[in-house]
Design an enzyme around this catalytic site. Sequence first.
Site, mmCIF file in Angstrom:
data_model
loop_
_atom_site.group_PDB
_atom_site.id
_atom_site.type_symbol
_atom_site.label_atom_id
_atom_site.label_comp_id
_atom_site.label_asym_id
_atom_site.label_seq_id
_atom_site.Cartn_x
_atom_site.Cartn_y
_atom_site.Cartn_z
ATOM 1 N N CYS A 261 -10.981 0.667 -19.214
ATOM 2 C CA CYS A 261 -10.033 0.632 -20.608
ATOM 3 C C CYS A 261 -9.445 1.895 -20.596
ATOM 4 O O CYS A 261 -9.764 3.158 -20.643
ATOM 5 C CB CYS A 261 -10.631 0.291 -22.116
ATOM 6 S SG CYS A 261 -9.006 0.926 -23.683
ATOM 7 N N HIS B 116 -9.066 -2.546 -24.146
ATOM 8 C CA HIS B 116 -10.065 -3.552 -24.897
ATOM 9 C C HIS B 116 -8.599 -3.676 -26.193
ATOM 10 O O HIS B 116 -7.882 -2.697 -26.381
ATOM 11 C CB HIS B 116 -10.682 -2.708 -25.828
ATOM 12 C CG HIS B 116 -12.298 -2.310 -24.645
ATOM 13 N ND1 HIS B 116 -12.416 -1.114 -24.263
ATOM 14 C CD2 HIS B 116 -12.124 -2.912 -24.486
ATOM 15 C CE1 HIS B 116 -13.360 -1.142 -23.596
ATOM 16 N NE2 HIS B 116 -13.658 -2.471 -23.698
ATOM 17 N N CYS C 184 -8.521 -1.296 -29.112
ATOM 18 C CA CYS C 184 -7.814 0.425 -28.351
ATOM 19 C C CYS C 184 -6.463 0.113 -28.247
ATOM 20 O O CYS C 184 -5.939 1.336 -28.259
ATOM 21 C CB CYS C 184 -8.762 0.507 -26.858
ATOM 22 S SG CYS C 184 -10.242 0.305 -27.440
ATOM 23 N N GLU D 213 -3.858 -4.975 11.024
ATOM 24 C CA GLU D 213 -2.428 -4.723 11.968
ATOM 25 C C GLU D 213 -1.588 -3.423 11.591
ATOM 26 O O GLU D 213 -1.332 -3.186 10.340
ATOM 27 C CB GLU D 213 -2.098 -6.180 11.756
ATOM 28 C CG GLU D 213 -0.720 -6.385 12.381
ATOM 29 C CD GLU D 213 -0.235 -8.122 12.382
ATOM 30 O OE1 GLU D 213 -0.273 -8.386 13.824
ATOM 31 O OE2 GLU D 213 0.121 -8.327 11.099
ATOM 32 N N LYS E 73 1.500 -1.591 10.704
ATOM 33 C CA LYS E 73 3.014 -1.894 10.246
ATOM 34 C C LYS E 73 3.927 -1.360 11.062
ATOM 35 O O LYS E 73 4.060 0.116 11.232
ATOM 36 C CB LYS E 73 2.751 -1.122 8.718
ATOM 37 C CG LYS E 73 3.942 -2.494 7.834
ATOM 38 C CD LYS E 73 3.409 -1.411 6.448
ATOM 39 C CE LYS E 73 4.230 -1.918 5.635
ATOM 40 N NZ LYS E 73 5.434 -2.521 5.876
ATOM 41 N N ARG F 115 14.835 -10.679 6.427
ATOM 42 C CA ARG F 115 13.283 -10.402 5.367
ATOM 43 C C ARG F 115 14.126 -11.537 4.451
ATOM 44 O O ARG F 115 13.224 -11.706 3.561
ATOM 45 C CB ARG F 115 12.683 -8.841 4.790
ATOM 46 C CG ARG F 115 12.275 -8.868 3.572
ATOM 47 C CD ARG F 115 11.437 -7.419 3.003
ATOM 48 N NE ARG F 115 10.817 -7.656 2.139
ATOM 49 C CZ ARG F 115 10.424 -7.183 0.755
ATOM 50 N NH1 ARG F 115 11.828 -8.012 0.406
ATOM 51 N NH2 ARG F 115 9.834 -7.425 0.279
ATOM 52 N N GLU G 62 8.444 -8.698 13.711
ATOM 53 C CA GLU G 62 9.049 -7.426 13.588
ATOM 54 C C GLU G 62 9.991 -6.708 15.051
ATOM 55 O O GLU G 62 9.491 -6.826 16.030
ATOM 56 C CB GLU G 62 8.284 -6.035 13.120
ATOM 57 C CG GLU G 62 8.687 -5.307 12.898
ATOM 58 C CD GLU G 62 9.203 -4.933 11.215
ATOM 59 O OE1 GLU G 62 9.288 -4.485 10.298
ATOM 60 O OE2 GLU G 62 8.025 -6.327 10.382
ATOM 61 N N GLU H 73 4.530 3.585 10.689
ATOM 62 C CA GLU H 73 4.562 3.552 9.559
ATOM 63 C C GLU H 73 2.880 3.520 8.698
ATOM 64 O O GLU H 73 2.571 3.993 7.697
ATOM 65 C CB GLU H 73 4.900 2.465 9.241
ATOM 66 C CG GLU H 73 5.732 2.295 7.605
ATOM 67 C CD GLU H 73 6.810 1.370 6.868
ATOM 68 O OE1 GLU H 73 7.333 1.042 6.053
ATOM 69 O OE2 GLU H 73 6.839 0.763 7.894
ATOM 70 N N LYS I 39 -0.610 -3.551 2.160
ATOM 71 C CA LYS I 39 -0.015 -2.577 3.061
ATOM 72 C C LYS I 39 -0.519 -1.407 2.964
ATOM 73 O O LYS I 39 -1.064 -0.972 1.439
ATOM 74 C CB LYS I 39 1.630 -2.585 3.202
ATOM 75 C CG LYS I 39 2.137 -2.385 1.995
ATOM 76 C CD LYS I 39 3.995 -2.692 1.536
ATOM 77 C CE LYS I 39 4.206 -2.838 0.168
ATOM 78 N NZ LYS I 39 5.066 -2.644 0.382
#
Length: 853
Positions: free
Chosen positions: A31, A63, A66, A400, A402, A422, A454, A549, A569
């Site tokens: 919480c 909660h 809360c 893998e 990136k 993309r 890519e 990357e 990622k």
Amino acid sequence: MSDTEKDEANEEATDEKLFCAERAKSGRAKCKKCKNTIDTGVLRLAKLVMNPFGTGKMKAWHHLPCLFEVFKKQRATTPKIEKIDDIGGFEQLSHDDIEEILTYLTDDAKIHWESLKKDLSDEPQLATSSKTPKKKTKKETAPVTSLLSVTDSDPSHKDNSVRQFRKICLALSNESSYLQKTNILREFFEKGSDGTSFKGDLLLWCRLLLPGAIKTVYNLQSKQLIKIFSRIFNTDNDDMLTHLEEGDVAVTVSEFFEKSTAIKPASKSTLSLQDVNEYLNQLSKLTKEDDQQRHLKKVALKCTANDLQVFVRFIKHDLRINAGPKHILDALHPDAYQAYQTCRDIDGVIKQIREKDTAKKTQSLNITVKVLTPVLPMLAQACTSLDAAVDKYPDGLYAEIKYDGERVQLHKQGSDFKYFSRSLKPVLPHKVDHFKDYIKKAFPKGDDLILDCEVLMIDMSTGNPLPFGTLGIHKKTEFKDANPCLYVFDCLYFNGESLLNSPLKKRREILQNNMTDIRHHVQFSEIKLIKNVKDLESMLTDVLDKNLEGLVLKDIQGVYEPGKRRWIKVKRDYLFEGKAADSVDLVVLGAWYGTGQKGGMMNVFLLGCFNPDDRSWRSVTKVHGHDDETLKALQTELDVIKISRDVTRVPKWLNVTKTMIPDFVARDPKKMPVWEICGHEFTKHDVHTANGISIRFPRVARVRHDKSWDTATTLSELEHLYEVSKTNQGARLLPFLNSNSDSDVSPVKKQRKITNMFPSKISTSSKDIQDEDTTKKKNSKPLPDLLAGKRIKVNNTAADKEFRRLFIAYGATVIDEDDAKKPTHKIVPGSFSMTKNDDGENVMKIQLEKLEN
């Protein structure tokens, strides 16, 4: 990931409400108020907040009592739960859970729920218990039936009128509940405008309701539209531009149309959707401004002010109804959205729905891929914990590389090739056309293919990838020994068989068995099977040291889910609460107006650094993403002057390119706030004037109330940070990895591991080093010996940015300027440098000054 990623609307984001409710599944979340664990099965509420270390939003769980305690103490302007529509997943809760939440809400909210529950009685969605959902009724799963037999739609019918379209859009924009948005459309598509049956063109309706998802290029930006319509209306262009600062070009055009003396709006709306569709098709073929002006004038003569407003919104691909493909297509069939996500062929989806209805069947749609038709790519969510990522896949995962290039989806059907980005747009030919011959060699038995890949430039002599952005045609000429390479990492379709529902392990096996690696042209992406955190840490540091990357983690048994963020990622700036990210302290130098709901207020901010050599301020980056409350405060807190991007009004102290001239500039940069900006990496961009240095994917980490302009990062310090950031990226992660390592790894092994990665010696001038217990002066000490046990005060230097974590790893305590503890030593500003000794070892030069306590 390209820069255009900031403008791409994540489809899942449109489904998010400010809050959501459910019973805890794993018992691991804590919480946010009381900090206690929310046990499994306990009813909990989450507030959706911006994710500071990744894209999109994250859930802050509480909660039940809360969260409502938090509401009592927060500001009146901060959002809180006022009605049940504010809570995502409310309708799926059990009756007891709903009653428990209602006890915390107002009487109005309870009355609203009773009314909504009655409206939903025909299509029940409440669960009979928290564990066993009620089965859906036949009516809920059946597609719309009354409209789908329509084959020839009458353009003159009211159901095809622009006026009716505007009426539906208004109803959708006024409705906050996504469930009710879908219900509005479902009822209209069933009963039409006359309450009996829909007689409109269903496919055209769906296409026009989704201009942002099914984009047509019109070659017209907001300021170009203002320029053209100011001529058509014979009104002042500057006046229209001033009005545009409110953020909605469609409203600007509509209001000035009503005031126009050159042409007058039509007294009655007579346009049909077929008319609008034809006008839009013609506009998409025009590229010259004069032709566009003549065409838009012809359109305006047929429009009322409201008609022209919606027409401009079609051009801008935003109807302002806050509804995406899911909400539109769910009104047609329960499977329609999933089918569209997979094939992106709305014509085919609606045709299939019609065929199902013609056969009087309510069965599921046949969801499959089609070669040469793009598939929405599967995506990845940010990873903030390597341990959590490994725990998520107990049977093992694929890690893998990136690659920092451009995502490409390759389609091959016989001798026909198509490449999609993309965002599912065609990839520019110069980037991919030459792959045709290599693909035939790489897949000698592959007649029909859909590959996820890519593409990036690699150095032919070393085989190393080149930095992001080198793929452009003008950039390629700068790298004579470089070549575009296609890295293949997934196969969605192979010789007549869709592989979407096949596990990743099988998809990789198909690639391995049917693909021949062609060096520097078509290659397999590098992938490893990972079963423990140590292997993952090792691979990550190795990848980062090669200036790649990061990693993408994938379930070996996972299927390919278009548009879903099921992969993970891993990048340096995502981990350890962002502490490993490149960061810099910059001064706010200016701001731009926002658009849409942020129109009329400063929403994007220009940040930069000071150059003491010529006393100028240089631009470094621009950021956005503040919450509504912060934005509201910034409108009055920032002392700025409006210059409206006028190059003649840029103050002499600001060194900025024409592209980066803001709407507002600081009245005095020395009185502006300092923000800590972090991001994925430092990069070079010609648009900025800090010697081209900028930051990829920048975000505001915090406001540095403890700093002012003279202690913020200077240009020379920024240049040093840039140089350091390009080396030992993996090594810079090691202190964090080691601090989270298992206890069975001895401190000696940890120390040895760090020492091997960082400079092992430190060299200083003799007068600046004194031991605590002796006045004996030394010229050189091993770094651990020098730092161990010392409390070092850090200033705004390269040390503050790049080496404070190294100091901590070697046993020093870093004391911030506002810390209550007294430091024993401080770093002499500007004393850092890196050299090599006669043995070729890295040596870091530094001056430490002992402080008197």
